[in-house]
Write a protein that holds these residues in place. Structure first.
Motif, PDB file in Angstrom:
ATOM      1  N   ALA A  62       3.879   1.186  -2.267  1.00 13.32           N
ATOM      2  CA  ALA A  62       4.001   1.586  -3.668  1.00 13.32           C
ATOM      3  C   ALA A  62       5.153   2.569  -3.869  1.00 13.32           C
ATOM      4  N   GLU A  63       5.394   3.421  -2.881  1.00 13.32           N
ATOM      5  CA  GLU A  63       6.463   4.419  -2.992  1.00 13.32           C
ATOM      6  C   GLU A  63       7.819   3.869  -2.591  1.00 13.32           C
ATOM      7  N   GLY A  64       7.864   2.615  -2.082  1.00 24.34           N
ATOM      8  CA  GLY A  64       9.138   1.983  -1.784  1.00 24.34           C
ATOM      9  C   GLY A  64       9.631   2.142  -0.357  1.00 24.34           C
ATOM     10  N   TYR A  65       8.834   2.745   0.518  1.00 19.34           N
ATOM     11  CA  TYR A  65       9.274   2.926   1.905  1.00 19.34           C
ATOM     12  C   TYR A  65       9.069   1.635   2.717  1.00 19.34           C
ATOM     13  N   LEU A  66       8.034   0.861   2.378  1.00 15.21           N
ATOM     14  CA  LEU A  66       7.744  -0.393   3.083  1.00 15.21           C
ATOM     15  C   LEU A  66       7.732  -1.542   2.064  1.00 15.21           C
ATOM     16  N   ARG A  67       7.877  -2.748   2.591  1.00 14.09           N
ATOM     17  CA  ARG A  67       7.724  -3.942   1.748  1.00 14.09           C
ATOM     18  C   ARG A  67       6.861  -4.942   2.500  1.00 14.09           C
ATOM     19  N   SER A  68       6.143  -5.766   1.772  1.00 16.70           N
ATOM     20  CA  SER A  68       5.224  -6.723   2.382  1.00 16.70           C
ATOM     21  C   SER A  68       5.625  -8.142   2.000  1.00 16.70           C
ATOM     22  N   ARG A  69       5.618  -9.041   2.984  1.00 13.91           N
ATOM     23  CA  ARG A  69       5.875 -10.460   2.734  1.00 13.91           C
ATOM     24  C   ARG A  69       4.602 -11.231   3.077  1.00 13.91           C
TER      25      ARG A  69
END
Length: 486
Positions: A62-69
């Motif tokens: 949510a804070e933009g540090y990680l992304r999920s595929r």
């Protein structure tokens, strides 16, 4: 994954894991695009519930540090490539482009290494003798007052009760008669000097001060754009005839000249007041430790002699209570009062109200006067012990300068001994001594030491001076050795 994760205890597990993963992303140990373990796998590795790892991953996504595929996993966000890598060597701080790049430290900062066994540093007090039981009652009173009030900013000039207490105290002890509304509470005497300079002096105008004099004041004046002109002193204090005619402010310590210790004579005081009135200058009287007087009758303060409204009287509780309190005050000439309140408001608005309320009660209930009487007796004993040794077994090395007040005195070093050499020799025996050479601006420094006795008791004075005598005896022995052999 190139980050070692550690869970301590069972408290705030999600918070621990979040901070460690975020730090790994921020400092580059987890590179942009790097795949992280699954939440199930990470939960098993750390011995925490899967809900904990899920919550942490969702927050970082949510804070933009990680992304999920979907169906592929969780990765460090590509946007993290914009973060600069940490420097491989300490970076050089950019210059401020101001006077702060050019000046030396005003006074030694708090020691980071172990203090000497016997420290004669000036300007400190002995907190072991402070009545903390009474102070706690005053602080509890202040907390009750604050608990009943609403959260709001207060008068930049200070709490009314403290201003009243200061006005009463000065009228009794220093013959400075003022209405409580004239008193402005500050963060120590140094802020009072700062505010006075800001409202009374324009950049480029001249401030005259004693030479030798108080280094933090000299540096402050220069930092605010004033042209500081040092004026010599003699056994009667500031030489008024040497004042530059274009001085807009004169800074003096008439009750206990800093650092040499002599009081300004009555004749000089009257001459300075007349000079200031004639030239339209402001006189700043710094009465930093005039409460402690051990010989002769009390000297009139400049403020008590001022009939023309040219004196700003500055005082502090740093020498009567302790420096950490950070409470001082100024009683300016009436025309400067409003400007000083405005300057205080845009600077830091006001001092801690809880401390002000507690100090007001401490003074109005009589605790402060009782404490001063006790400390006067104690400091008189310390001063007597110091003078007895300086005039006794240490007389071959030192000559104490006349000083009737305060919590320090200066002793000239007899030729041919060098100030720095004596300080180094004392340090080898864990005795802290401090020279006066750095307090001279234009006048030729005379080798001398400032002996503070506010923070060292009689037993410490005796033991410390004993070590100093032993060290100086060995110094003399080495100097005379070759002569005896010849």
């Amino acid at each position: 994954m190139d980050v070692h994760l550690t869970i301590h205890g069972r408290q705030n597990l999600a918070g621990q894991l979040y901070r460690q993963l975020r730090a790994g992303v921020m400092d580059g140990r987890l590179a942009p695009g790097q795949r992280l373990p699954s939440t199930r796998e990470l939960a098993l590795q750390l011995g925490v519930s899967r809900k904990t790892t899920l919550d942490v991953f969702e927050r970082l996504i949510a804070e933009g540090y990680l992304r999920s595929r979907a169906g592929d996993g969780t990765f460090v966000a590509d946007a993290m490539t914009r973060l600069s890598p940490p420097p491989t060597k300490p970076a050089t701080s950019p210059a401020t482009g101001s006077i702060w790049d050019e000046i030396d430290d005003a006074l030694p900062m708090t020691r980071t290494e172990a203090p000497p066994d016997y420290d004669f540093v000036g300007g400190v007090t002995d907190k072991r003798l402070f009545p903390f039981d009474q102070w706690r009652r005053c602080v509890s009173h202040a907390l009750r007052i604050q608990a009943r009030g609403r959260g709001a900013y207060h008068d930049p000039a200070g709490e009314q009760e403290l201003r009243l207490a200061v006005a009463r105290y000065l009228a009794f002890s220093r013959a400075v008669v003022s209405h409580w509304q004239e008193v402005i509470i500050t963060q120590g005497a140094q802020q009072a000097l700062d505010l006075l300079t800001r409202v009374a002096i324009r950049p480029g105008e001249v401030i005259a001060m004693e030479d030798p004099g108080y280094p933090p004041a000299r540096i402050l004046f220069a930092a605010l754009g004033a042209r500081v002109v040092p004026v010599p002193v003699d056994e009667e204090g500031l030489i008024v005839d040497a004042l530059p005619p274009n001085a807009r402010m004169v800074y003096v310590t008439p009750s206990h000249q800093f650092p040499l210790g002599m009081p300004m004579s009555l004749e000089r005081r009257l001459a300075l007041l007349a000079w200031a009135q004639q030239h339209g200058a402001l006189v700043v009287e710094d009465d930093y430790d005039g409460e402690y007087r051990f010989e002769g009758r009390p000297m009139e303060s400049l403020k008590s002699l001022d009939t023309a409204g040219v004196v700003a009287y500055v005082g502090t509780f740093s020498k009567t209570i302790f420096p950490e309190l950070r409470v001082g005050y100024v009683i300016p000439p009436a025309p400067l009062g409003t400007a000083l309140r405005r300057a205080r408001q845009v600077s830091d608005w006001h001092s801690c109200t809880m401390t002000q309320i507690a100090l007001a009660k401490f003074m109005l209930d009589g605790y402060f006067a009782k404490h001063l009487r006790r400390m006067h007796k104690e400091y008189a004993a310390r001063r007597a012990a110091l003078l007895e040794r300086l005039r006794g077994d240490l007389a071959q090395w030192f000559t104490p300068l006349p000083s009737a007040a305060g919590i320090h005195l200066v002793a000239a070093i007899r030729a041919p001994h060098d100030e720095a050499a004596v300080i180094r020799m004392a340090a080898s025996g864990s005795v802290g001594l401090y020279g006066t050479a750095g307090m001279f601006a234009r006048a030729a420094p005379r080798p001398a030491l400032l002996f503070g006795y506010g923070g060292i008791d009689v037993a410490g004075i005796q033991a410390g001076l004993g070590r100093l005598a032993d060290a100086l005896s060995s110094l003399r022995g080495r100097a005379e050795g070759p002569l005896r052999q010849g």
